[in-house]
Enzyme design. Structure first.
Site, PDB file in Angstrom:
ATOM      1  CG  ASP A  67     -31.343  38.220   2.364  1.00 20.36           C
ATOM      2  OD1 ASP A  67     -32.201  37.989   1.484  1.00 20.36           O
ATOM      3  OD2 ASP A  67     -30.507  37.367   2.696  1.00 20.36           O
ATOM      4  CG  ASN A 136     -19.230  33.831   3.181  1.00 18.06           C
ATOM      5  OD1 ASN A 136     -20.393  33.459   3.350  1.00 18.06           O
ATOM      6  ND2 ASN A 136     -18.913  35.100   2.987  1.00 18.06           N
ATOM      7  CG  HIS A 138     -23.582  34.529   3.678  1.00 21.87           C
ATOM      8  ND1 HIS A 138     -22.932  34.956   2.551  1.00 21.87           N
ATOM      9  CD2 HIS A 138     -24.752  34.010   3.231  1.00 21.87           C
ATOM     10  CE1 HIS A 138     -23.670  34.717   1.482  1.00 21.87           C
ATOM     11  NE2 HIS A 138     -24.782  34.135   1.873  1.00 21.87           N
ATOM     12  CD  GLU A 143     -21.174  38.465   3.251  1.00 19.69           C
ATOM     13  OE1 GLU A 143     -20.902  37.282   3.514  1.00 19.69           O
ATOM     14  OE2 GLU A 143     -21.399  38.863   2.096  1.00 19.69           O
TER      15      GLU A 143
END
Length: 241
Positions: A67, A136, A138, A143
């Site tokens: 990424d 979170n 991810h 996401e």
């Protein structure tokens, strides 16, 4: 889903490095997609040491970038690829033809997604995908709410990701979007390793592995993969039985 706890971060890192060595020794033409971030840094240092000691030959491997922050590249301090080049690709003296990372400065990001999708397809999927997990839940920059069926794509970053991402930069930096390998490639990978370290990740890890499988918790997809390795240190795995 195979969960293994290691007594500390160093032991976790050494085990992961040795596993990657064994995989490449078994398949010298392996295609590997490896995360950036804090968690795998020591794994990369130890892997490089093993490669320099001639324990493994990476000359036939293909490496895919996981990424990147949109608008950043390998030469930009704080970018995802900056750290992977610094800690892994450059010390390994990899040839340019072995490296396939997103050009997150490209004018046509959709074409970049297609390029990496096509590369992974041409290699019959990833032999190894090594990922971490965000606060979170991810995975890469997928996401919460990202469909599990997506390939490579551009994503609007969650506020928590924008905030946590600041730690990689020397000064406050605007982060709005990312470009990332999608969770479909995780599903199709031959093996996936999720590395998690530190007490702050313990509750998120518990929810991901012991809660329901949901796109609102991207890391929960690990429960569905037949060859998923979840490797954690004691602190991160403290809530797991």
């Amino acid at each position: 889903m195979n969960i293994q706890k290691f007594p500390d971060y160093g032991t976790l890192s050494q085990h992961t490095a040795e596993h990657i060595v064994a995989l490449i020794n078994q398949k010298p033409t392996a295609t590997l997609c490896l995360a950036s971030g804090d968690t795998p840094i020591e794994t990369y240092h130890r892997f490089v040491a093993l490669a320099q000691a001639k324990q493994v030959d990476v000359s036939q491997c293909t490496f895919v970038g996981l990424d990147e922050w949109v608008g950043f590249g390998p030469n930009d301090f704080g970018s995802c690829s900056y750290y992977v080049f610094r800690d892994l690709f450059t010390p390994l003296n990899l040839r340019p033809d072995q490296l396939h990372v997103f050009d997150a400065k490209a004018t046509d990001l959709a074409a970049e997604c297609t390029r990496i999708d096509d590369l992974i397809k041409s290699r019959a999927g990833l032999d190894l995908l090594l990922v971490g997990m965000g606060m979170n839940g991810h995975i890469a920059l997928n996401e919460p709410g990202t469909p599990f069926t997506l390939g490579c794509h551009v994503v609007d970053l969650a506020e928590s990701t924008k905030t946590v991402g600041q730690k990689y930069f020397e000064k406050e930096t605007t982060l709005n979007q990312g470009i990332t390998v999608g969770l479909r490639h995780l599903t199709e990978a031959h093996e996936v390793i999720l590395m998690v370290s530190g007490a702050k990740k313990a509750s998120v890890l518990y929810d991901a592995l012991r809660g329901s499988v949901s796109e609102q918790m991207p890391a929960s997809i690990m429960q569905t993969h037949p060859n998923a390795q979840i490797w954690v240190d004691e602190a991160a795995g403290s809530l797991l039985a």
